[in-house]
Design a protein around this motif. Structure first.
Motif, short mmCIF file in Angstrom:
data_model
loop_
_atom_site.label_atom_id
_atom_site.label_comp_id
_atom_site.label_asym_id
_atom_site.label_seq_id
_atom_site.Cartn_x
_atom_site.Cartn_y
_atom_site.Cartn_z
N ASP A 216 0.86 -1.33 -0.03
CA ASP A 216 -0.05 -0.18 0.28
C ASP A 216 0.70 1.39 -0.03
OD1 ASP A 216 1.09 -0.37 2.48
OD2 ASP A 216 -0.90 0.44 3.47
N ILE A 217 2.39 1.15 -0.06
CA ILE A 217 2.85 2.19 -0.14
C ILE A 217 3.39 2.54 -1.49
CG2 ILE A 217 5.30 3.13 0.68
CD1 ILE A 217 5.12 1.43 3.08
N GLY A 218 2.80 3.58 -2.10
CA GLY A 218 3.29 3.98 -3.67
C GLY A 218 4.48 4.67 -3.60
N PHE A 219 4.89 5.01 -5.04
CA PHE A 219 6.17 5.84 -5.13
C PHE A 219 6.11 7.14 -4.37
CE2 PHE A 219 8.38 8.93 -7.52
CZ PHE A 219 9.77 8.21 -7.44
N ILE A 220 4.92 7.86 -4.80
CA ILE A 220 4.81 9.21 -3.94
C ILE A 220 5.01 9.40 -2.49
CG2 ILE A 220 3.57 11.37 -3.92
CD1 ILE A 220 4.49 10.75 -6.58
N LYS A 221 4.13 8.45 -1.93
CA LYS A 221 3.92 8.38 -0.60
C LYS A 221 5.51 7.74 0.00
CE LYS A 221 1.79 5.81 3.46
NZ LYS A 221 0.79 4.73 3.97
N ALA A 222 6.10 7.14 -0.63
CA ALA A 222 7.76 6.42 -0.10
C ALA A 222 8.65 7.69 -0.34
CB ALA A 222 7.93 5.38 -1.33
N VAL A 223 8.33 8.75 -1.34
CA VAL A 223 9.49 9.66 -1.66
C VAL A 223 8.88 10.68 -0.56
CG1 VAL A 223 9.96 11.57 -2.94
CG2 VAL A 223 9.74 9.36 -3.89
N VAL A 224 7.73 10.91 -0.08
CA VAL A 224 7.42 11.79 0.78
C VAL A 224 8.02 11.42 2.35
CG1 VAL A 224 5.52 12.79 2.22
CG2 VAL A 224 5.32 12.65 -0.14
N LEU A 225 7.90 10.21 2.67
CA LEU A 225 8.36 9.63 3.83
C LEU A 225 9.72 9.67 4.02
CD1 LEU A 225 6.00 6.53 4.20
CD2 LEU A 225 6.14 8.29 5.81
N TRP A 226 10.46 9.31 2.61
CA TRP A 226 11.88 9.28 2.60
C TRP A 226 12.44 10.86 2.91
CZ3 TRP A 226 15.26 11.77 -0.82
CH2 TRP A 226 16.43 11.38 -0.71
N GLY A 227 11.70 11.76 2.14
CA GLY A 227 12.23 13.03 2.33
C GLY A 227 11.96 13.99 3.70
N ALA A 228 10.95 13.36 4.25
CA ALA A 228 10.65 13.72 5.54
C ALA A 228 11.87 13.25 6.51
CB ALA A 228 9.23 13.33 6.23
N GLY A 229 12.31 12.15 6.22
CA GLY A 229 13.41 11.45 7.09
C GLY A 229 14.56 12.18 6.80
#
Length: 535
Positions: A216-229
């Motif tokens: 359920d983790i798409g590309f956009i969500k993954a990039v947002v989570l990674w960017g927040a990190g």
């Protein structure tokens, strides 16, 4: 619940416990192996060699941080992380001497080596005690490439990034995207170039994970989570820019300077295997030259082939080692580092995705292939690298002289011993009682050696600067009133345009007009001046 559900639950818990126990066992023995290797290396060659150039650049910065100065703002520096790490440890040791510096760097090296060896061990299906020998072989290979010691932060970080991406790949859940980003951001605090390489590798991995993705983790969500990190991990620098006056401007200027020069290093010709001069080189030197060229080629070939392989396997939904995937996506970024200045030092910074990825592959191979290729990789690595380690130089040449530096007896080559003696003689005669002096463009270690503050911000003057920058540096020299000025008049890499008088013409003219030349050294490259009007 029905009995079958209970059985399935307890079986799953038991399986998780077995995995945890196995990982704990692997972590313990790989940490023991890594710590032992680093400790033995430190005992053998921790007091060998001394570098007034790059090692002095790091040592001077640590001394200034301990005195309350801020890297980049108050003196030319790497990114702040390594200075605060080292300063914290040497504070525990109780002094800021060269051996304490090396011990603090060795502690970071242990962390990097441990992660590399742990990743390889985790990839291996441990079946017998002989497999521990394979891990020891891999550890020796990685340790052999950990050179030079003042760059062990960069080398260890390249391995840590492989671990970070492997951690994400092995279980790509939301928390791990955030943690991976935070690690990349924190790594950028130690070196912004590693932050860029980590970002490129991370984005590549995120794209790879998105191929035929069923979570359920798409590309956009993954990039947002990674960017927040990333923002969380890089927050120390962000906070420094917000709350330390002048740091933000200085940090931005250091970034802008890189874009202006469009390079992070002075390039060198690539030592391809076919460029070895067999007519003048001995057999050992020729073999080493060929192997160096092959390792340069290997970083590129491994990067391309491993990427193609892991993408192919992903499209076919076939399992692939997380360590191999992580190495594949970092291989080409770090090959860029190796080729940016194509010498053995920079090859050693960029070769670890190739090494870790190769050992991870070999750990899963048939015994005959695994052992033969592992021995070849280890043997060729040691043949290339052993001559560059200071411990081997002192052992083989038997020419190292004993010199006292910061209260420790070091064994150094005769040239360095003479340089240390010259600097001390100049300080005693022309800059006694802590008086300031200038050593430019290549010897920031002179300030650390004599425990003096550099009058100039630019303690390593490699590149041309603007007229406004030079004028600010001249005003700093005037205010410091140095007792002597040492100019190393060397055309770096044989390039006349890189002599100090050509890269910093205004500063050089100021020195000639306001200081008197003196004859103290027989080396024609050493231009030495004393303050005008003083005996």
């Amino acid at each position: 619940p029905p009995p079958e559900i209970k059985m399935a639950f307890f079986s799953q818990v038991a399986g998780m416990n077995q995995v945890t126990q196995k990982n704990s066992y692997i972590a313990l023995y790989t940490l023991a192996i890594s710590g032992l290797i680093v400790f033995l290396s430190y005992i053998w060659q921790g007091n060998k060699g001394f570098n007034l150039w790059d090692e002095g650049f790091l040592w001077y910065g640590v001394q200034r941080v301990l005195l309350g100065e801020v890297p980049i703002r108050d003196f030319m520096a790497y990114d702040p992380g390594r200075y605060y790490w080292t300063a914290a440890l040497v504070s525990l040791f109780g002094d800021s001497g060269i051996m304490s510096l090396r011990a603090a760097v060795a502690a970071f090296q242990t962390l990097g080596l441990f992660v590399g060896v742990f990743l390889i061990a985790q990839s291996q299906r441990l079946k017998c005690k002989g497999d521990v020998v394979f891990i020891l072989l891999a550890a020796i290979t990685l340790a052999g490439w950990m050179f030079p010691r003042h760059k062990l932060f960069d080398i260890s970080i390249s391995i840590l990034l492989i671990g970070v991406l492997a951690y994400l790949i092995s279980n790509p859940v939301s928390k791990r995207y955030l943690v991976a980003g935070a690690c990349v951001g924190l790594i950028a605090v130690f070196g912004r170039n590693h932050g860029v390489y980590g970002a490129l590798g991370s984005l590549g991995v995120i794209v790879w994970l998105s191929i035929k993705n069923q979570s359920d983790i798409g590309f956009i969500k993954a990039v947002v989570l990674w960017g927040a990190g990333v923002a969380i991990g890089f927050s120390p620098v962000i906070l420094m820019a917000l709350f330390i006056p002048g740091f933000g401007v200085a940090f931005w200027e250091s970034v802008r300077f890189l874009f202006e020069h469009k390079a992070t290093n002075l390039p060198l010709p690539i030592p391809w295997p076919w460029t070895v001069n067999f007519s003048t080189a001995s057999f050992g030197e020729a073999a080493r030259g060929i192997l160096i060229g092959l390792f340069f080629i290997g970083t590129l070939v491994f990067g391309v082939l491993s990427l193609a392989w892991v993408v192919y396997r992903k499209f076919r939904k076939e399992a692939v080692s997380p360590v191999l995937v992580a190495s594949a996506f970092l291989a080409l970024p770090y090959a860029h580092y190796a080729f940016s200045r194509a010498d053995v030092d920079h090859l050693a910074h960029g070769v670890f995705p190739l090494l870790v990825g190769s050992f991870a592959l070999l750990s899963l191979s048939a015994a005959r292939l695994k052992w033969s290729l592992a021995l070849v990789l280890c043997g060729s690595s040691l043949w290339v690298m052993h001559v560059f380690h200071p411990g081997w130089y002192c052992l083989a040449s038997k020419q190292c002289a004993s010199v006292e530096i910061s209260g420790s007896q070091l064994k150094v080559d005769p040239g360095t011993a003479n340089d240390v003696a010259l600097l001390r003689k100049l300080a005693e005669e022309f800059a006694p009682n802590g008086r300031s002096f200038v050593a430019t463009p290549f010897w920031p270690g002179a300030y650390a050696l004599l425990e003096r503050r550099s009058p100039m911000w630019e303690i390593y003057a490699l590149f041309s600067r603007s007229e406004a920058f030079e004028n600010r540096e001249i005003e700093r020299i005037k205010a410091a009133n140095p007792g002597f000025i040492f100019v190393f008049d060397l055309p770096l890499d044989g390039r006349e345009e890189l002599r100090f008088k050509n890269t910093h013409p205004l500063t050089h003219r100021f020195i000639l007009e306001n200081f008197d030349p003196i004859e103290v050294s027989q080396n024609p490259a050493y231009q030495i001046f004393k303050a005008r009007g003083e005996r």
